[in-house]
Design a protein around this motif. Structure first.
Motif, PDB file in Angstrom:
ATOM      1  N   CYS A  25       6.528  39.367 -46.344  1.00 58.86           N
ATOM      2  CA  CYS A  25       6.006  39.912 -44.881  1.00 58.86           C
ATOM      3  C   CYS A  25       7.141  39.623 -43.770  1.00 58.86           C
ATOM      4  O   CYS A  25       7.840  38.834 -43.980  1.00 58.86           O
ATOM      5  CB  CYS A  25       4.916  38.928 -44.460  1.00 58.86           C
ATOM      6  N   VAL A  26       7.176  40.551 -42.839  1.00 58.78           N
ATOM      7  CA  VAL A  26       7.751  40.451 -41.621  1.00 58.78           C
ATOM      8  C   VAL A  26       6.516  40.209 -40.569  1.00 58.78           C
ATOM      9  O   VAL A  26       6.009  41.193 -40.522  1.00 58.78           O
ATOM     10  CB  VAL A  26       8.571  41.419 -41.306  1.00 58.78           C
TER      11      VAL A  26
ATOM     12  N   VAL B 169       5.934  54.447 -44.531  1.00 60.95           N
ATOM     13  CA  VAL B 169       5.046  53.433 -44.823  1.00 60.95           C
ATOM     14  C   VAL B 169       3.651  54.058 -45.418  1.00 60.95           C
ATOM     15  O   VAL B 169       3.466  55.051 -45.237  1.00 60.95           O
ATOM     16  CB  VAL B 169       4.609  52.299 -43.908  1.00 60.95           C
TER      17      VAL B 169
ATOM     18  N   TRP C 254       9.529  55.158 -41.150  1.00 60.32           N
ATOM     19  CA  TRP C 254       9.881  54.266 -42.340  1.00 60.32           C
ATOM     20  C   TRP C 254       9.248  54.658 -43.253  1.00 60.32           C
ATOM     21  O   TRP C 254       9.445  54.230 -44.567  1.00 60.32           O
ATOM     22  CB  TRP C 254       9.465  52.940 -41.820  1.00 60.32           C
TER      23      TRP C 254
ATOM     24  N   ILE D  89       5.403  43.866 -46.082  1.00 58.52           N
ATOM     25  CA  ILE D  89       4.668  44.350 -44.976  1.00 58.52           C
ATOM     26  C   ILE D  89       4.674  43.744 -43.678  1.00 58.52           C
ATOM     27  O   ILE D  89       4.948  42.628 -43.629  1.00 58.52           O
ATOM     28  CB  ILE D  89       2.961  43.876 -45.429  1.00 58.52           C
ATOM     29  N   LEU D  90       4.879  44.530 -42.786  1.00 56.08           N
ATOM     30  CA  LEU D  90       5.037  44.182 -41.338  1.00 56.08           C
ATOM     31  C   LEU D  90       3.678  43.844 -40.639  1.00 56.08           C
ATOM     32  O   LEU D  90       2.858  44.690 -40.748  1.00 56.08           O
ATOM     33  CB  LEU D  90       5.918  45.315 -40.667  1.00 56.08           C
TER      34      LEU D  90
ATOM     35  N   GLY E  53      13.032  48.014 -38.675  1.00 57.56           N
ATOM     36  CA  GLY E  53      13.197  48.900 -40.038  1.00 57.56           C
ATOM     37  C   GLY E  53      14.255  49.029 -40.484  1.00 57.56           C
ATOM     38  O   GLY E  53      14.501  49.500 -41.460  1.00 57.56           O
TER      39      GLY E  53
ATOM     40  N   HIS F 100      14.695  45.575 -42.285  1.00 57.39           N
ATOM     41  CA  HIS F 100      13.870  45.064 -43.512  1.00 57.39           C
ATOM     42  C   HIS F 100      13.266  46.415 -44.139  1.00 57.39           C
ATOM     43  O   HIS F 100      13.076  47.514 -43.411  1.00 57.39           O
ATOM     44  CB  HIS F 100      12.715  44.458 -43.085  1.00 57.39           C
ATOM     45  N   ASP F 101      12.972  46.470 -45.393  1.00 53.50           N
ATOM     46  CA  ASP F 101      12.359  47.412 -46.302  1.00 53.50           C
ATOM     47  C   ASP F 101      10.869  47.313 -45.915  1.00 53.50           C
ATOM     48  O   ASP F 101      10.207  46.807 -46.794  1.00 53.50           O
ATOM     49  CB  ASP F 101      12.795  47.407 -47.590  1.00 53.50           C
ATOM     50  N   ILE F 102      10.290  48.129 -45.050  1.00 53.11           N
ATOM     51  CA  ILE F 102       8.806  48.097 -44.467  1.00 53.11           C
ATOM     52  C   ILE F 102       8.017  49.158 -45.270  1.00 53.11           C
ATOM     53  O   ILE F 102       8.266  50.369 -45.354  1.00 53.11           O
ATOM     54  CB  ILE F 102       8.827  47.987 -43.238  1.00 53.11           C
ATOM     55  N   THR F 103       7.042  48.550 -46.109  1.00 49.91           N
ATOM     56  CA  THR F 103       6.397  49.425 -46.803  1.00 49.91           C
ATOM     57  C   THR F 103       4.831  49.662 -46.297  1.00 49.91           C
ATOM     58  O   THR F 103       4.179  50.678 -46.840  1.00 49.91           O
ATOM     59  CB  THR F 103       6.205  49.052 -48.500  1.00 49.91           C
TER      60      THR F 103
ATOM     61  N   ILE G 232       2.197  48.452 -42.842  1.00 50.04           N
ATOM     62  CA  ILE G 232       2.146  47.698 -41.375  1.00 50.04           C
ATOM     63  C   ILE G 232       0.740  47.516 -41.367  1.00 50.04           C
ATOM     64  O   ILE G 232      -0.299  48.327 -41.256  1.00 50.04           O
ATOM     65  CB  ILE G 232       2.608  48.714 -40.349  1.00 50.04           C
TER      66      ILE G 232
END
Length: 314
Positions: free
Chosen positions: A26-27, A109, A107, A2-3, A62, A65-68, A70
């Motif tokens: 987390c990012v 998400v 991405w 999660i960003l 993105g 990182h593998d952002i799922t 936000i």
């Protein structure tokens, strides 16, 4: 992963902590360099320095990182107001929101959460707890509620056209560790004064504070957990959720809770206050996530004072 924009800030840090506790990596994205709060050290947190108004820098995250999902908590409004360049400040604020939405779409998400405020209800009819479907006043003189209303409307359009699940959080008055003086309620100033053994400095308030003034106050650990639950819920039935305690807390009630920890606290305020109090209806939040506030006023005051007395500064 999660960003979280603004993820090293006040509400952001507690939201990241709650996401970590729920098993997520987390990012965090911060515009300016900032050290990792102690509550996040040793966790699964990557830190990226970027301005959400810089589309290329944001989209590049993105690729690393593998952002799922936000959670957008960074301020998307010109604060403090910029009278010397209001058009450019507004453009940057709206660009930041559009960039976040573009990133969410590119991405792929699952959900994008947008931080709003209880302030969108200022001027609304208030004969009980405020529901998300209450008609909102079309305008306001305050900067933050104005841009949050714009964000909600843009978010609705973008959700319809991009297919991204975009959710609005209308966040109540939030106080606790890592917080700061607030112009709309006295809770942080009263707690800091009690912890220091001084009279409260209320100079940051927009107006005088009275004992009977009240607001839906939510302890920041509860606010962060509510946002995390909304982000991770399998299914949400609405696009807008109130995030709060669901009850009014007056300055007199807060002072009583503080004196249970610091009996000689010098936090008396004059009698009086403005009514009615703004209180959020949190039925949607409770039904769709199972959320319940864990901190009542007594527990929150004791926790915050202990944190300050341990040598923490905010």
């Amino acid at each position: 992963m999660i960003l979280v924009t603004g993820g090293l800030g006040f509400i952001g840090s507690h939201t990241v902590r709650a996401l970590l506790d729920l098993g997520e990596d987390c990012v965090v994205v911060q515009r300016r360099p900032r050290s990792l709060p102690a509550m996040l050290t040793g966790g699964r947190v990557a830190v990226e320095q970027a301005d959400v108004a810089d589309r290329d820098a944001l989209l590049a995250i993105g690729r690393r990182h593998d952002i799922t999902g936000i959670v957008h908590l960074a301020g998307s409004y010109p604060w403090p107001p910029a009278p010397e360049a209001p058009v450019e400040a507004a453009r940057q604020a709206i660009d930041g929101l559009l960039n976040i939405a573009q990133a969410a779409q590119e991405w792929g998400v699952r959900r994008l959460g947008l931080a709003g405020t209880i302030g969108v209800y200022f001027g609304a009819e208030n004969d009980g707890p405020l529901r998300e479907d209450a008609p909102l006043p079309p305008s306001t003189s305050a900067v933050i509620p104005t841009f949050k209303k714009i964000g909600e409307m843009l978010g609705g359009y973008l959700a319809d056209t991009t297919g991204v699940d975009i959710v609005n959080y209308r966040i109540s008055g939030t106080w606790g560790p890592l917080g700061h003086a607030d112009p709309f309620f006295a809770a942080p100033a009263l707690v800091h004064a009690a912890a220091r053994g001084t009279a409260p400095d209320l100079s940051d308030l927009a107006g005088p504070a009275f004992a009977e003034d009240g607001l839906d106050l939510n302890y920041v650990k509860d606010t962060g957990r509510a946002i995390a639950l909304l982000q991770l819920a399998d299914e949400l039935n609405h696009r807008t959720y109130n995030v709060g305690s669901g009850r009014a807390t007056t300055n007199a009630q807060l002072a009583e809770a503080i004196r249970k920890v610091v009996p000689d606290a010098r936090i008396d305020l004059p009698s009086g206050g403005h009514t009615p109090h703004l209180v959020l209806d949190i039925t949607r939040l409770r039904e769709d996530t199972g959320y319940q506030p864990e901190f009542d006023t007594d527990r929150a005051a004791a926790d915050y004072i202990a944190w300050l007395r341990a040598g923490n500064k905010a």
